[in-house]
Design a protein around this motif. Structure first.
Motif, PDB file in Angstrom:
ATOM      1  N   HIS A 171       0.831  -0.710  -0.126  1.00  0.00           N
ATOM      2  CA  HIS A 171       0.380   0.078  -0.042  1.00  0.00           C
ATOM      3  C   HIS A 171       0.711   1.216  -0.063  1.00  0.00           C
ATOM      4  O   HIS A 171       0.297   2.400  -0.097  1.00  0.00           O
ATOM      5  CB  HIS A 171      -0.535   0.183   1.281  1.00  0.00           C
ATOM      6  CG  HIS A 171      -1.614  -1.274   1.069  1.00  0.00           C
ATOM      7  ND1 HIS A 171      -3.512  -0.750  -0.168  1.00  0.00           N
ATOM      8  CD2 HIS A 171      -2.578  -2.007   1.741  1.00  0.00           C
ATOM      9  CE1 HIS A 171      -3.666  -1.388  -0.077  1.00  0.00           C
ATOM     10  NE2 HIS A 171      -3.852  -2.549   0.875  1.00  0.00           N
ATOM     11  N   ASN A 172       2.459   0.886  -0.499  1.00  0.00           N
ATOM     12  CA  ASN A 172       3.331   2.248  -0.041  1.00  0.00           C
ATOM     13  C   ASN A 172       2.873   2.802  -1.556  1.00  0.00           C
ATOM     14  O   ASN A 172       5.028   3.305  -1.428  1.00  0.00           O
ATOM     15  CB  ASN A 172       3.953   1.914   1.503  1.00  0.00           C
ATOM     16  CG  ASN A 172       3.337   2.409   2.740  1.00  0.00           C
ATOM     17  OD1 ASN A 172       2.497   2.961   2.947  1.00  0.00           O
ATOM     18  ND2 ASN A 172       4.275   1.899   3.759  1.00  0.00           N
ATOM     19  N   VAL A 173       3.072   1.843  -2.573  1.00  0.00           N
ATOM     20  CA  VAL A 173       3.533   2.019  -3.635  1.00  0.00           C
ATOM     21  C   VAL A 173       2.529   3.506  -4.227  1.00  0.00           C
ATOM     22  O   VAL A 173       1.892   3.723  -3.628  1.00  0.00           O
ATOM     23  CB  VAL A 173       3.603   0.633  -5.175  1.00  0.00           C
ATOM     24  CG1 VAL A 173       4.825  -0.434  -3.874  1.00  0.00           C
ATOM     25  CG2 VAL A 173       1.995   0.901  -4.854  1.00  0.00           C
ATOM     26  N   PRO A 174       3.688   4.472  -5.344  1.00  0.00           N
ATOM     27  CA  PRO A 174       3.088   5.341  -6.074  1.00  0.00           C
ATOM     28  C   PRO A 174       1.541   4.885  -6.789  1.00  0.00           C
ATOM     29  O   PRO A 174       1.793   3.680  -7.011  1.00  0.00           O
ATOM     30  CB  PRO A 174       4.022   5.305  -6.683  1.00  0.00           C
ATOM     31  CG  PRO A 174       5.012   5.174  -6.622  1.00  0.00           C
ATOM     32  CD  PRO A 174       4.599   3.396  -5.727  1.00  0.00           C
ATOM     33  N   ALA A 175       1.063   5.950  -6.603  1.00  0.00           N
ATOM     34  CA  ALA A 175      -0.401   5.459  -6.953  1.00  0.00           C
ATOM     35  C   ALA A 175      -1.042   5.518  -8.144  1.00  0.00           C
ATOM     36  O   ALA A 175      -1.834   4.243  -8.384  1.00  0.00           O
ATOM     37  CB  ALA A 175      -0.803   6.723  -5.950  1.00  0.00           C
ATOM     38  N   ASP A 176       0.272   5.436  -9.054  1.00  0.00           N
ATOM     39  CA  ASP A 176       0.455   5.063 -10.524  1.00  0.00           C
ATOM     40  C   ASP A 176       0.787   3.861 -10.978  1.00  0.00           C
ATOM     41  O   ASP A 176       0.739   3.208 -11.916  1.00  0.00           O
ATOM     42  CB  ASP A 176       1.242   6.025 -10.904  1.00  0.00           C
ATOM     43  CG  ASP A 176       2.839   5.652 -10.968  1.00  0.00           C
ATOM     44  OD1 ASP A 176       2.531   6.218 -10.091  1.00  0.00           O
ATOM     45  OD2 ASP A 176       3.575   6.124 -11.847  1.00  0.00           O
ATOM     46  N   LYS A 177       1.213   2.682  -9.674  1.00  0.00           N
ATOM     47  CA  LYS A 177       1.589   1.459  -9.739  1.00  0.00           C
ATOM     48  C   LYS A 177       1.174   0.882  -8.406  1.00  0.00           C
ATOM     49  O   LYS A 177       1.446  -0.016  -8.190  1.00  0.00           O
ATOM     50  CB  LYS A 177       3.598   1.759  -9.483  1.00  0.00           C
ATOM     51  CG  LYS A 177       4.137   2.640 -10.493  1.00  0.00           C
ATOM     52  CD  LYS A 177       5.371   1.981 -10.131  1.00  0.00           C
ATOM     53  CE  LYS A 177       6.193   3.149 -11.138  1.00  0.00           C
ATOM     54  NZ  LYS A 177       6.929   2.955 -10.942  1.00  0.00           N
ATOM     55  N   ILE A 178      -0.394   1.249  -8.835  1.00  0.00           N
ATOM     56  CA  ILE A 178      -1.713   0.351  -7.799  1.00  0.00           C
ATOM     57  C   ILE A 178      -0.368  -1.831  -8.578  1.00  0.00           C
ATOM     58  O   ILE A 178      -0.641  -2.211  -9.822  1.00  0.00           O
ATOM     59  CB  ILE A 178      -2.785   0.107  -8.006  1.00  0.00           C
ATOM     60  CG1 ILE A 178      -3.226   1.695  -7.376  1.00  0.00           C
ATOM     61  CG2 ILE A 178      -3.539  -0.427  -7.330  1.00  0.00           C
ATOM     62  CD1 ILE A 178      -4.453   2.155  -7.522  1.00  0.00           C
ATOM     63  N   LEU A 179      -0.801  -2.555  -6.934  1.00  0.00           N
ATOM     64  CA  LEU A 179      -0.628  -3.993  -7.467  1.00  0.00           C
ATOM     65  C   LEU A 179      -1.861  -4.992  -7.660  1.00  0.00           C
ATOM     66  O   LEU A 179      -2.468  -4.133  -7.148  1.00  0.00           O
ATOM     67  CB  LEU A 179      -0.233  -4.614  -6.123  1.00  0.00           C
ATOM     68  CG  LEU A 179       1.705  -3.611  -5.950  1.00  0.00           C
ATOM     69  CD1 LEU A 179       2.643  -4.477  -4.707  1.00  0.00           C
ATOM     70  CD2 LEU A 179       2.236  -3.916  -7.111  1.00  0.00           C
ATOM     71  N   VAL A 180      -2.063  -5.095  -8.422  1.00  0.00           N
ATOM     72  CA  VAL A 180      -2.523  -5.448  -9.378  1.00  0.00           C
ATOM     73  C   VAL A 180      -3.127  -7.378  -9.194  1.00  0.00           C
ATOM     74  O   VAL A 180      -1.681  -7.841  -9.410  1.00  0.00           O
ATOM     75  CB  VAL A 180      -3.626  -5.629 -10.691  1.00  0.00           C
ATOM     76  CG1 VAL A 180      -4.318  -4.164 -10.201  1.00  0.00           C
ATOM     77  CG2 VAL A 180      -3.230  -5.585 -11.534  1.00  0.00           C
TER      78      VAL A 180
END
Length: 173
Positions: A150-159
């Motif tokens: 959840h601390n990754v940048p908003a443009d790199k949401i994990l899916v």
């Protein structure tokens, strides 16, 4: 075995070691703290903060000699840090010849590892139950991994690689 050394006892070990190393000017820089979470390392020196942390869980199992060895071991890391990196020189191997020399000057064997029994102590690790869009699929991961996700940048949401949907989690322990 069975108790933590007193603050005076630990400070005595520090003063004795710094005296042998002719580094009493570093006494005011020594920062010691207890860490209740350490279950593997007896102690750690943190070069960035200058802090020496000691394991309460392992210290109560250690002999006085093992406790002193650990305090001096970490203190020698600090001394080497001030002799090299903080003096503008390049970093040296953590348990290299310079550290070993400081340990010998303190009258101790330059041992890298401790022998304190730790087989029956484990740090409790919080877990998170994670789901995505996949049917009947639940993953259990550590809370640390969940936080990092959840601390990754908003443009790199994990899916999820299968369903391409984000993850939802619930802390389970």
């Amino acid at each position: 075995v069975g108790h933590l050394p007193s603050r005076d006892q630990v400070v005595g070990w520090v003063v004795e070691a710094l005296t042998k190393l002719n580094k009493m000017d570093l006494l005011s820089k020594v920062q010691l703290d207890w860490n209740t979470r350490y279950t593997r390392a007896m102690g750690t020196y943190h070069p960035r903060t200058g802090m020496i942390e000691l394991s309460t869980q392992l210290f109560v199992r250690a002999t006085i000699e093992e406790q002193k060895q650990t305090v001096v071991h970490e203190l020698c890391h600090m001394v080497v840090d001030f002799m090299t990196r903080r003096a503008g020189l390049s970093a040296v191997p953590a348990h290299g010849h310079l550290w070993k020399r400081q340990m010998v000057l303190c009258g101790l064997e330059p041992k890298r590892c401790h022998n304190v029994e730790r087989s029956d102590i484990r740090r409790k690790v919080a877990r998170v139950s994670v789901t995505c869009g996949c049917v009947n699929k639940v993953y259990v991961i550590t809370k640390t991994r969940w936080t990092r996700m959840h601390n990754v940048p908003a443009d790199k949401i994990l899916v999820c690689l299968r369903c391409q949907q984000g993850f939802k989690g619930v802390i389970i322990s």
